[in-house]
Design a protein around this motif. Structure first.
Motif, PDB file in Angstrom:
ATOM      1  N   PHE A 151       4.000  -0.665   1.212  1.00 34.78           N
ATOM      2  CA  PHE A 151       3.784   0.749   1.520  1.00 34.78           C
ATOM      3  C   PHE A 151       2.316   1.088   1.343  1.00 34.78           C
ATOM      4  CE2 PHE A 151       3.637   0.840  -2.959  1.00 34.78           C
ATOM      5  CZ  PHE A 151       3.126   2.068  -3.380  1.00 34.78           C
ATOM      6  N   ASN A 162      10.036   1.846   0.030  1.00 40.45           N
ATOM      7  CA  ASN A 162       9.312   0.576   0.132  1.00 40.45           C
ATOM      8  C   ASN A 162       8.338   0.349  -1.017  1.00 40.45           C
ATOM      9  OD1 ASN A 162      10.658   0.097   2.516  1.00 40.45           O
ATOM     10  ND2 ASN A 162       8.923   0.576   3.835  1.00 40.45           N
ATOM     11  N   ARG A 176      -2.486  -1.164   1.495  1.00 39.33           N
ATOM     12  CA  ARG A 176      -1.223  -1.859   1.202  1.00 39.33           C
ATOM     13  C   ARG A 176      -1.424  -3.145   0.401  1.00 39.33           C
ATOM     14  NH1 ARG A 176       3.042  -0.010   4.469  1.00 39.33           N
ATOM     15  NH2 ARG A 176       2.372   1.624   5.895  1.00 39.33           N
ATOM     16  N   GLU A 227       9.135   5.067   3.442  1.00 40.89           N
ATOM     17  CA  GLU A 227       7.876   4.624   2.828  1.00 40.89           C
ATOM     18  C   GLU A 227       7.970   4.694   1.307  1.00 40.89           C
ATOM     19  OE1 GLU A 227       3.687   3.438   3.617  1.00 40.89           O
ATOM     20  OE2 GLU A 227       5.586   3.393   4.697  1.00 40.89           O
ATOM     21  N   LYS A 231       4.959   9.864   2.657  1.00 42.63           N
ATOM     22  CA  LYS A 231       4.884  10.108   4.098  1.00 42.63           C
ATOM     23  C   LYS A 231       6.280  10.310   4.669  1.00 42.63           C
ATOM     24  CE  LYS A 231       3.138   7.978   8.338  1.00 42.63           C
ATOM     25  NZ  LYS A 231       2.454   6.789   8.900  1.00 42.63           N
TER      26      LYS A 231
END
Length: 635
Positions: free
Chosen positions: A320, A334, A201, A331, A327
């Motif tokens: 994310f 994001n 991330r 996600e 996923k």
């Protein structure tokens, strides 16, 4: 004789007809056929064919060479599930489930599908491939044993084994051998490329991700896709005699002409960002602190070089995992980088621009006294109030900013004309996209023909900007020119050739205000940290300046501004008096048990100070403590 003569006439007519068709086809191809169709026909019947190799994707690094995105060899274990019987699926699961870190029942469940090709497992580990082939060889030996027991001999021809199984359905040993043969035939492993993001991330919303087909989706992956990925490579070959001493040997041979040029045209490049790994790590750590303490909806932290526009660090929330971008739907959503895709009403951080505009245009003077009317004033049908009561009736323009008086800014803005505000908005690019990334937003500007709108935007209400708009504009307060925020330092091709290097770009060709006005504003921002609303942004060890921002969030359901939801921020520069860097900390909709805690000076300012201390130390900026602060501080 008559029958024989008739046969000759029939054969003659047949060959004449065939020759006529051949002549017609020749005429059709050479004269009537379009050039494009003719080229396609040549390709179809050409002796030259092509081997298609999967394309390789370049790497993405930080400015100091830390890898953010890599392409690695990957191995995909597959099964053609609809060609396997239930017993064959059981054999496969029984032998290979432990290798895939799965149970037999889990693997059987995955194989229970009507689809053909399915991906059973994937891993970049070469040791796993060796173990997979060891298990297959073990199964193959079992197959040979069953064949010998059922037939008295061993076979390796799959087609012959299957024919024997169909002709001997009552031979259990042979049936077992055939089942193992099908398992080995309809399962296997393929080598492929995989995009890997080793930092997870970390900086993910800047880097972006790739689709299953290898195309960049979002961030640098999409922005620099033409550099990072050149597509699959097609190598021409033909079948014919090989150039060896022994005659009569045939095989595949490369077509020499153009191979090197084709390979050269498919060279990929590595992208080096302007982001420094250590600075980014500091911003990421502070972001996590903010999320843990305030449980906000969104966070944006941006550090930029005010003179060049190089973004040295950018951390956003929500973030994310680029290794698993699909996923779930949340996600995937994001993955947006809110620093340039989302706009926010920024509140009081906008005030210096309109006070400076009034000074620059000669509408007010620095010595003027601004009547704040008890902290309230009417704008159209509404009343504008100051956030806190100020114990003065008159304020100088500098005091208006130090106390962040909404009423004082409105009174100053009453002197501004429509063309004044349009000049400012156009100059700083608030009404357009300032970065070339997919999904980048332009600022939202209200109708300036309405006098009330011109007053509201002066204290940051009704005017919505992206965080990068704001950072670029504050850089213009320091230098006169608003740089385009940039993330790419250089692009280097595989063969070492530098394709692109960083070059500063600016939004405005005409400077923002004059030097005297800008200097006055910088001094005022310094006072705000010393004795105004931004005292909690004082980093102790370095001299800085900046402005707090607290903006109410507009509630679309209630059709009015919320009294409980705020965008809080602090933006400023360091080191003073020769500032080089602009830093923004923005926290959208923080949560707290008391509303009086939800101010930019309370939520964002302390984290801003911590970042300045740590980043300045890392950059080697010599400490310059604010000694007077200790006298002002109330212990």
């Amino acid at each position: 004789m008559k029958n024989l003569k008739g046969k000759y006439i029939y054969l003659y007519s047949f060959f004449l007809l065939m020759f006529g068709l051949l002549i017609f086809r020749y005429f059709q191809v050479q004269v009537l056929m379009k050039d494009a169709d003719f080229e396609e026909l040549l390709k179809r019947f050409s002796d030259i064919h092509y081997i298609t190799l999967p394309g390789w994707r370049g790497f993405i690094y930080t400015s100091d060479g830390i890898p953010l995105a890599l392409t690695v060899d990957n191995y995909i274990y597959y099964a053609v599930a609809n060609r396997l019987s239930d017993e064959e699926k059981r054999i496969f699961a029984q032998n290979f489930a432990p290798l895939f870190n799965s149970t037999e029942s889990e693997l059987l469940h995955k194989l229970q599908t009507k689809r053909g090709y399915i991906k059973v497992f994937e891993s970049p580990e070469r040791s796993l491939v060796k173990e997979f082939y060891r298990l297959r060889r073990k199964l193959w030996k079992e197959e040979l044993r069953y064949l010998k027991e059922g037939l008295g001999k061993r076979l390796i021809d799959s087609e012959k084994i299957n024919r024997l199984c169909r002709s001997n359905p009552s031979n259990p040993k042979l049936i077992k051998a055939c089942q193992i043969n099908d398992v080995l035939y309809w399962t296997g492993v393929n080598k492929a490329n995989k995009r890997l993001y080793p930092q997870g991330r970390f900086l993910a919303n800047v880097v972006g991700f790739t689709s299953s087909s290898g195309e960049g989706k979002g961030g640098i992956e999409q922005f620099a896709n033409d550099f990072l990925y050149a597509g699959p490579v097609k190598i021409p070959y033909e079948y014919g005699p090989l150039k060896v001493r022994s005659k009569g040997i045939y095989g595949l041979r490369l077509v020499a002409s153009g191979v090197y040029d084709k390979l050269k045209s498919n060279l990929t490049a590595d992208v080096y960002l302007t982001v420094d790994y250590t600075i980014q790590a500091i911003l990421e750590e502070i972001k996590e602190k903010i999320v843990q303490r305030w449980n906000p909806k969104k966070v944006a932290i941006v550090l930029m070089d005010a003179y060049t526009g190089k973004v040295l660090g950018l951390a956003v929330y929500p973030d994310f995992d680029p290794n698993k971008p699909f996923k779930n739907w949340q996600e995937y959503r994001n993955s947006r980088n809110i620093a340039y895709t989302d706009v926010f009403e920024m509140g009081s951080v906008i005030k210096p621009f309109f006070v400076g505009l009034a000074l620059y245009k000669g509408r007010i003077k620095t010595t003027d006294k601004i009547y704040i009317d008890g902290g309230k004033t009417r704008v159209g049908r509404h009343t504008v109030s100051d956030a806190e009561r100020i114990g003065k009736s008159y304020l100088t323009p500098r005091e208006v900013l130090i106390y962040s008086s909404n009423v004082g800014v409105v009174q100053i803005a009453r002197h501004l004309k429509e063309e004044d505000e349009k000049w400012l908005i156009n100059l700083l690019g608030w009404n357009k996209k300032i970065v070339p990334f997919p999904g980048a937003a332009r600022g939202l500007i209200p109708d300036l023909h309405l006098p009330a709108n011109r007053l509201y935007i002066a204290f940051g209400q009704g005017l919505a900007l992206t965080p990068l708009h704001l950072v670029s504009s504050y850089a213009a307060l320091l230098t006169g020119y608003a740089p385009v925020p940039q993330f790419v330092e250089k692009v280097v091709r595989e063969d070492g050739k530098v394709l692109e290097t960083f070059k500063p770009k600016y939004i405005n060709s005409e400077p923002l205000f004059d030097e005297k006005t800008r200097k006055w504003l910088v001094e005022t921002l310094r006072y705000i940290v010393m004795e105004g609303t931004g005292t909690k942004a004082n980093p102790y060890y370095y001299l800085v300046g900046g402005k707090t921002g607290t903006a109410q969030v507009y509630d679309n359901k209630l059709k009015r501004y919320s009294s409980t939801r705020y965008v809080t921020s602090f933006i400023g520069f360091f080191p003073y008096p020769n500032p080089r860097y602009v830093l923004l900390v923005m926290v959208d909709e923080p949560k707290a048990p008391r509303r009086y805690l939800l101010y930019g000076g309370t939520v964002a300012a302390p984290y801003w100070a911590e970042i300045v201390n740590r980043v300045s130390s890392y950059l080697g900026i010599e400490p310059n403590p604010d000694l007077g602060m200790f006298k002002r501080k109330k212990w």
